[in-house]
Each structure stands twice: as structure tokens, then as C-alpha cells.
Scaffold this active site. Structure first.
Site, PDB file in Angstrom:
ATOM      1  N   LEU A   1      80.249  72.951  61.447  1.00 56.06           N
ATOM      2  CA  LEU A   1      80.682  72.791  62.832  1.00 56.06           C
ATOM      3  C   LEU A   1      81.969  73.547  63.121  1.00 56.06           C
ATOM      4  O   LEU A   1      82.100  74.191  64.167  1.00 56.06           O
ATOM      5  CB  LEU A   1      80.877  71.300  63.145  1.00 56.06           C
ATOM      6  CG  LEU A   1      79.611  70.482  63.380  1.00 56.06           C
ATOM      7  CD1 LEU A   1      79.936  68.994  63.381  1.00 56.06           C
ATOM      8  CD2 LEU A   1      78.963  70.880  64.705  1.00 56.06           C
TER       9      LEU A   1
ATOM     10  N   ASP B   1      91.131  75.999  56.813  1.00 56.09           N
ATOM     11  CA  ASP B   1      90.184  75.403  55.874  1.00 56.09           C
ATOM     12  C   ASP B   1      90.819  75.412  54.496  1.00 56.09           C
ATOM     13  O   ASP B   1      91.360  76.423  54.061  1.00 56.09           O
ATOM     14  CB  ASP B   1      88.863  76.163  55.850  1.00 56.09           C
ATOM     15  CG  ASP B   1      87.726  75.306  55.289  1.00 56.09           C
ATOM     16  OD1 ASP B   1      86.873  74.866  56.085  1.00 56.09           O
ATOM     17  OD2 ASP B   1      87.700  75.082  54.069  1.00 56.09           O
TER      18      ASP B   1
ATOM     19  N   ILE C   1      96.091  69.867  55.838  1.00 56.66           N
ATOM     20  CA  ILE C   1      96.575  69.307  57.105  1.00 56.66           C
ATOM     21  C   ILE C   1      96.706  67.788  57.056  1.00 56.66           C
ATOM     22  O   ILE C   1      97.138  67.175  58.034  1.00 56.66           O
ATOM     23  CB  ILE C   1      95.693  69.753  58.297  1.00 56.66           C
ATOM     24  CG1 ILE C   1      94.199  69.597  58.006  1.00 56.66           C
ATOM     25  CG2 ILE C   1      95.993  71.212  58.618  1.00 56.66           C
ATOM     26  CD1 ILE C   1      93.652  68.246  58.175  1.00 56.66           C
TER      27      ILE C   1
ATOM     28  N   TYR D   1      83.769  56.334  55.544  1.00 60.13           N
ATOM     29  CA  TYR D   1      83.578  57.347  56.589  1.00 60.13           C
ATOM     30  C   TYR D   1      83.481  56.700  57.969  1.00 60.13           C
ATOM     31  O   TYR D   1      84.097  57.158  58.936  1.00 60.13           O
ATOM     32  CB  TYR D   1      82.319  58.144  56.262  1.00 60.13           C
ATOM     33  CG  TYR D   1      81.938  59.213  57.254  1.00 60.13           C
ATOM     34  CD1 TYR D   1      82.656  60.410  57.331  1.00 60.13           C
ATOM     35  CD2 TYR D   1      80.843  59.047  58.088  1.00 60.13           C
ATOM     36  CE1 TYR D   1      82.282  61.400  58.226  1.00 60.13           C
ATOM     37  CE2 TYR D   1      80.467  60.033  58.982  1.00 60.13           C
ATOM     38  CZ  TYR D   1      81.185  61.210  59.052  1.00 60.13           C
ATOM     39  OH  TYR D   1      80.816  62.191  59.939  1.00 60.13           O
TER      40      TYR D   1
ATOM     41  N   LYS E   1      86.043  57.295  61.081  1.00 59.16           N
ATOM     42  CA  LYS E   1      85.570  57.871  62.340  1.00 59.16           C
ATOM     43  C   LYS E   1      85.786  56.913  63.512  1.00 59.16           C
ATOM     44  O   LYS E   1      86.036  57.350  64.638  1.00 59.16           O
ATOM     45  CB  LYS E   1      84.101  58.253  62.213  1.00 59.16           C
ATOM     46  CG  LYS E   1      83.855  59.464  61.309  1.00 59.16           C
ATOM     47  CD  LYS E   1      84.637  60.691  61.780  1.00 59.16           C
ATOM     48  CE  LYS E   1      84.214  61.951  61.058  1.00 59.16           C
ATOM     49  NZ  LYS E   1      85.023  63.134  61.478  1.00 59.16           N
TER      50      LYS E   1
ATOM     51  N   THR F   1      75.133  70.178  58.701  1.00 57.99           N
ATOM     52  CA  THR F   1      76.312  70.660  57.989  1.00 57.99           C
ATOM     53  C   THR F   1      76.152  70.294  56.519  1.00 57.99           C
ATOM     54  O   THR F   1      75.182  69.628  56.139  1.00 57.99           O
ATOM     55  CB  THR F   1      77.605  70.016  58.530  1.00 57.99           C
ATOM     56  OG1 THR F   1      77.603  68.619  58.186  1.00 57.99           O
ATOM     57  CG2 THR F   1      77.718  70.159  60.042  1.00 57.99           C
TER      58      THR F   1
END
Length: 304
Positions: free
Chosen positions: A21, A40, A76, A173, A177, A207
Site C-alpha cells: 500500500l 521504509d 519512525i 494488531y 489499529k 499486501t
């Protein structure tokens, strides 16, 4: 006269942009005239370091098509990495207009088998990896607004259907999210005064993370429209990151294939008020009556 590109003159950061994505978003922004910072870390599906630099590969693609882009390989989910990400945009292009938070990976386990380290790692990359770039970008935009240069800034966060409904085997996860949705709502409320709009998407696409977990659904068709191609999600992300989306903030959009859905979250449903304290039995009886009147919630992904 040629039509002005939707993001012409804008500077856009996309995290996790080396594949899937993120790569699709970066290429789509570049096609609409944006200058890109392609972030990345170059790690595998489980977050461990990989041998190549996918960010540089995407930069080469953008430049080969006549666009402008630079690679950033920092982590990050650290203060240093997030700060250097924003600094890279400002030092290279002199401005920052849009932040697309997309980086993440999976370490799926049923809850009883989920190690603390796997919980922490997924929360760190997804949730902290959204918060820190947003924080440093927001500091810049707030300073701009206070200096009389109110920006038309945009943030697009990446949640998931797992964050909306839950997903069996993905407790870490799903929690991360769901947290991103809460972060999106708070950031939209806090940053609007500084010219910043913040929205989230819950995409479904093929993905590295989904083609294994949902192999049958994600298989590419032999012909016809490929509904699970990640490129299908990017047009909405580009529009949300452009000045054309003025007035749209604090929203969550589910998107896959050719479908876009405005998600409507928690809101008051059936209610009962005794006007005094309930006994436990009374509370239970009242609750069962309310549940009979309420809508049935969506099924958790993978529930048996």
C-alpha cells in the site's frame, strides 16, 4: 492549458512506502505532482531487517517517471527517527504538506500464545509509529500557524477492519489499529485550529501482510478487475492528502476495490435510566431488554 495536478507543489511523507500500500500511495502522489519522502525501514514481514532497500527502489521509480522523491530509512517508531523524517522533508523541499502513516508488520498469535514481546513490537510499530511522526509534523504545522502561515496540512492514518471489528489471532494488531482510530479523532480535534486535517482509512488490499493471512480472498484474478490490488486504495488517500479535501476531518473510511464507505463509529443506542441506583439483577434485566432492541454487531474476522 493542461489541468493542474491534484497535489502539484505539495510535499508528502509516506511511511512504510517500500512495498504494498505504501508504495502504491507514493507512486500515486507522485503522479499527481507531489514531491515525496519515501520512508521504509526495509524489514521483513515480522519486523526483522531485510537485505535490500525498498525505499530507494520506489524513489528510482518516481524519478524515472519524472517525479521528485528522496528515501528515508529511519525507524519512525523512535523520537530520533520520526524527527529526522520531518526534518528530511523540510531540509530537502522547504515544506511539508501531507503525512501518510502506513508502516506496520504482523506477529499473529492467538491470545493464549501471544508473547509480551510480540504484543509490544506490534503496538510499537503501528501505534507509536503513527504517533511520533504525527507529533513532529504537528509541531511544525503549529509553529507555521502561529507565525501567520496557516497550512493546508493533511494526515492520513492507516487503520484496518481488524481495528473496527477485531480479528481472531490478531489481538495485538487489532488493538493497535483500534488505537489508531482513537488517535485520529483526538488529533483531528486538537489540530484543526492550526490548519491540519486528520483522517484514517481501513483498507483491504493485497499486501505482504494480507496475502498470507487471507490467501483465498487476496489471490489475484486471471483477468478482469483486480479488486485487491493496493493501487485501488491510493486514489482516496491522495485526495484526502490534497487541498481538495478541505473540510473533511476526523473521519474513518473503509476502502477496497472500487468501494468507499464512510464508517460510523460508536454512538448511543438503546438506553434505560432508572433515575436511581440499579440492583445487579435489575441492571441485568434492563441490559437484556436493551440488547434485544440493539443492532447486532459486526462479526469478528475469523470467528468460529
Amino acid at each position: 492549458m493542461s489541468a493542474r495536478l491534484l497535489c502539484e507543489g505539495r510535499v508528502v511523507i509516506v511511511t512504510g512506502a517500500g512495498r504494498g500500500l505504501g508504495r502504491a500511495h507514493a507512486l500515486a502522489y507522485a503522479a499527481e505532482g507531489a514531491r515525496l519522502v519515501v520512508n521504509d525501514l526495509g524489514v521483513g514481514l515480522d519486523g526483522t531487517p531485510g537485505p535490500d532497500s525498498p525505499a530507494r527502489q520506489v524513489v528510482h521509480e518516481i524519478r524515472a517517471a519524472g517525479g521528485e522523491a528522496m528515501a528515508h530509512g529511519g525507524d519512525i517508531a523512535t523520537t530520533e527517527g520520526a524527527a529526522s523524517l520531518v526534518s528530511a522533508a523540510l531540509e530537502t523541499y522547504g515544506r511539508l504538506d501531507t503525512l501518510v502513516n502506513n508502516a506496520g508488520f504482523l506477529r499473529d498469535r492467538m491470545l493464549v500464545n501471544l508473547d509480551e514481546d510480540d504484543w509490544d513490537a506490534v503496538l510499537r510499530v503501528h501505534l507509536k509509529g503513527h504517533f511520533l511522526p504525527l507529533k513532529h509534523a504537528a509541531e511544525h504545522w503549529r509553529a507555521e500557524a502561529r507565525a501567520g502561515r496557516t497550512p493546508q496540512a493533511r494526515v492520513v492514518n492507516t487503520s484496518s477492519g481488524a481495528g473496527l471489528l477485531g480479528s481472531v489471532g490478531q489481538g495485538n494488531y487489532s488493538a493497535a489499529k483500534a488505537g489508531i482510530i482513537g488517535l485520529t479523532l483526538v488529533a483531528a480535534a486538537e489540530m484543526g485550529r492550526y490548519g491540519v486535517q486528520v483522517n484514517a482509512i481501513a483498507p483491504a488490499a493485497r499486501t505482504r501482510m494480507t496475502e498470507q493471512a487471507f490467501a483465498e480472498t487476496m489471490t489475484a484474478p486471471g483477468s478482469g478487475f483486480d479488486a485487491m490490488a493496493p493501487e485501488n486504495v491510493s486514489p482516496l488517500v491522495v485526495w484526502l492528502g490534497s487541498a481538495a479535501s478541505a473540510g473533511v476531518t476526523g473521519r474513518v473510511f473503509e476502502t477496497e476495490g472500487g468501494r468507499i464507505t464512510v464508517m460510523e463509529g460508536w454512538r448511543p443506542g438503546p438506553t434505560a435510566d432508572k433515575g436511581a441506583r440499579w440492583t445487579p439483577s435489575e441492571a441485568g434485566e434492563a441490559t437484556l431488554k436493551l440488547l434485544a432492541e440493539a443492532e447486532v454487531p459486526g462479526a469478528v474476522y475469523g470467528a468460529r
